[in-house]
Design a protein around this motif. Sequence first.
Motif, mmCIF file in Angstrom:
data_model
loop_
_atom_site.group_PDB
_atom_site.id
_atom_site.type_symbol
_atom_site.label_atom_id
_atom_site.label_comp_id
_atom_site.label_asym_id
_atom_site.label_seq_id
_atom_site.Cartn_x
_atom_site.Cartn_y
_atom_site.Cartn_z
ATOM 1 N N ARG A 55 -14.416 -2.161 0.309
ATOM 2 C CA ARG A 55 -14.907 -0.898 0.872
ATOM 3 C C ARG A 55 -16.075 -1.152 1.837
ATOM 4 N NH1 ARG A 55 -12.820 3.551 -1.766
ATOM 5 N NH2 ARG A 55 -11.569 2.977 -3.570
ATOM 6 N N THR A 80 0.828 -1.206 0.000
ATOM 7 C CA THR A 80 0.000 0.000 0.000
ATOM 8 C C THR A 80 0.865 1.259 0.000
ATOM 9 O OG1 THR A 80 -0.184 -0.119 2.397
ATOM 10 C CG2 THR A 80 -1.978 -1.092 1.096
ATOM 11 N N VAL A 139 -8.995 5.015 6.049
ATOM 12 C CA VAL A 139 -7.916 4.597 5.165
ATOM 13 C C VAL A 139 -7.592 5.791 4.275
ATOM 14 C CG1 VAL A 139 -7.196 3.007 3.351
ATOM 15 C CG2 VAL A 139 -8.629 2.189 5.225
ATOM 16 N N ALA A 191 -6.464 8.066 1.269
ATOM 17 C CA ALA A 191 -6.493 7.958 -0.190
ATOM 18 C C ALA A 191 -5.083 8.163 -0.722
ATOM 19 C CB ALA A 191 -7.450 8.973 -0.781
ATOM 20 N N THR A 229 -5.648 3.580 -3.704
ATOM 21 C CA THR A 229 -6.873 3.171 -3.024
ATOM 22 C C THR A 229 -7.991 2.882 -4.014
ATOM 23 O OG1 THR A 229 -7.360 5.513 -2.645
ATOM 24 C CG2 THR A 229 -6.367 4.283 -0.827
ATOM 25 N N CYS A 258 -1.037 3.707 7.209
ATOM 26 C CA CYS A 258 -1.916 3.920 6.056
ATOM 27 C C CYS A 258 -3.304 4.407 6.466
ATOM 28 C CB CYS A 258 -2.007 2.655 5.202
ATOM 29 S SG CYS A 258 -2.653 1.226 6.069
#
Length: 170
Positions: A102, A56, A167, A169, A94, A151
């Motif tokens: 999601r 990520t 989370v 972006a 993302t 993150c």
Amino acid sequence: MVTATPARPRTAADVRAVVAAVPDPELPMVTIEQLGILRDIRVAETGRVTVDITPTYSGCPAMDAIRADIVAALGADGVDDVEVRLVLAPAWTTDWITPAGRRALRDNGIAPPHSAGSERPGPVALTLAVRCPHCGSPDTRELSRFGSTACKSLWACRACQEPFDHVKAL
């Protein structure tokens, strides 16, 4: 007399089904596929499996755990010759989080990110408000740019007074 059953050849789809079910160690309500970090799987004629994952963000401390979890999941399925490679380009975004991912984040009290817009040309969207995953209110505020993991950021809802992770972006 018991005879050994020869191992059946694994297809990329067989292997992908096993690897796709591996949960993210920092966000265990989503799998690495739902999070969008599972990039590719190849199965050689020799049976060697190569799995490509994208962190990520560079330096993500969970990548070693994810690598070990992939190897363990495939080992439990009878696949012992595994290479897990980190692929850094293109960089994770993302936008790669699936709709199911999601939903899982939201259902577990974590605000999913807005689309980063990496797939669309034009102006970059700004996040002016994050909806509370508990009550849905947009009346929230950021408490800390860093949450329980690098993150995520820490937010609080002014309506229901609940804190929550968001989370970021990317």
